[in-house]
Motif scaffolding. Sequence first.
Motif, PDB file in Angstrom:
ATOM      1  N   HIS A  11       0.883  -1.177   0.000  1.00  8.47           N
ATOM      2  CA  HIS A  11       0.000   0.000   0.000  1.00  8.47           C
ATOM      3  C   HIS A  11       0.917   1.222   0.000  1.00  8.47           C
ATOM      4  O   HIS A  11       1.671   1.447   0.945  1.00  8.47           O
ATOM      5  CB  HIS A  11      -0.871  -0.038   1.252  1.00  8.47           C
ATOM      6  N   VAL A  13       1.358   5.394  -0.325  1.00  5.87           N
ATOM      7  CA  VAL A  13       0.635   6.634  -0.069  1.00  5.87           C
ATOM      8  C   VAL A  13       1.597   7.801  -0.267  1.00  5.87           C
ATOM      9  O   VAL A  13       2.717   7.777   0.261  1.00  5.87           O
ATOM     10  CB  VAL A  13       0.097   6.681   1.385  1.00  5.87           C
ATOM     11  N   HIS A  57      -3.708   6.929  -2.735  1.00  2.52           N
ATOM     12  CA  HIS A  57      -3.447   5.599  -2.190  1.00  2.52           C
ATOM     13  C   HIS A  57      -3.371   4.624  -3.362  1.00  2.52           C
ATOM     14  O   HIS A  57      -4.237   4.647  -4.239  1.00  2.52           O
ATOM     15  CB  HIS A  57      -4.598   5.140  -1.284  1.00  2.52           C
ATOM     16  N   ILE A 115      -9.561   1.941   0.513  1.00  5.85           N
ATOM     17  CA  ILE A 115      -9.050   2.812  -0.546  1.00  5.85           C
ATOM     18  C   ILE A 115     -10.201   3.321  -1.412  1.00  5.85           C
ATOM     19  O   ILE A 115     -10.244   4.500  -1.773  1.00  5.85           O
ATOM     20  CB  ILE A 115      -7.978   2.081  -1.386  1.00  5.85           C
ATOM     21  N   GLN A 118     -12.367   6.567   0.068  1.00  8.78           N
ATOM     22  CA  GLN A 118     -11.586   7.685   0.591  1.00  8.78           C
ATOM     23  C   GLN A 118     -12.429   8.926   0.894  1.00  8.78           C
ATOM     24  O   GLN A 118     -12.251   9.556   1.932  1.00  8.78           O
ATOM     25  CB  GLN A 118     -10.449   8.046  -0.375  1.00  8.78           C
ATOM     26  N   TYR A 131      -2.525   9.255   8.041  1.00  6.43           N
ATOM     27  CA  TYR A 131      -1.136   8.861   7.796  1.00  6.43           C
ATOM     28  C   TYR A 131      -0.419   8.532   9.103  1.00  6.43           C
ATOM     29  O   TYR A 131       0.287   7.522   9.198  1.00  6.43           O
ATOM     30  CB  TYR A 131      -0.409   9.970   7.027  1.00  6.43           C
TER      31      TYR A 131
END
Length: 157
Positions: A11, A13, A57, A115, A118, A131
């Motif tokens: 994943h 970001v 993402h 995801i 969002q 985050y």
Amino acid sequence: MANTYTQLYIHIVFSVKGRESLISKAWKNDLYAYIGGIILNHRSKPLAINGMPDHIHILVGYSPSTPLPTLVEEIKTSSNKWIKEHFNVVNFNWQKGYGAFSYSRSSLDKLIRYIANQEKHHRKKTFREEYLQMLRDFEVEYKNEYLFDFQEIFAWS
């Protein structure tokens, strides 16, 4: 004859430079498709791509044939140029750095839903909160001065 087999899910970001809300709702799906193509060209699989006007993402079925930093740099560099050329967003740049977190196969469905949702998710939680939670969940040590330049205002362009 021996071969190499892997099952790696990453994943990724990262945010727009200065956390500006520059990813437009009008062309975000085109951007995601373009990024998916970059990932495929590096022998990995795009499993989910979504974000907000200021960050993205990406869930990748990762092939170690391309080092992860090289893959992320290619995604950022190529998509940055593509956005400027196709949508005339001349001040667009991705911020330096990124987060990359590994997941098990059994976690994929939940992560893909996360995801995909969002917009709904960010009605309750800022990108900074999101985050920092990822860093804590994965027990990643960090220094505040090296985190993204956080500002919490976004609006779809």
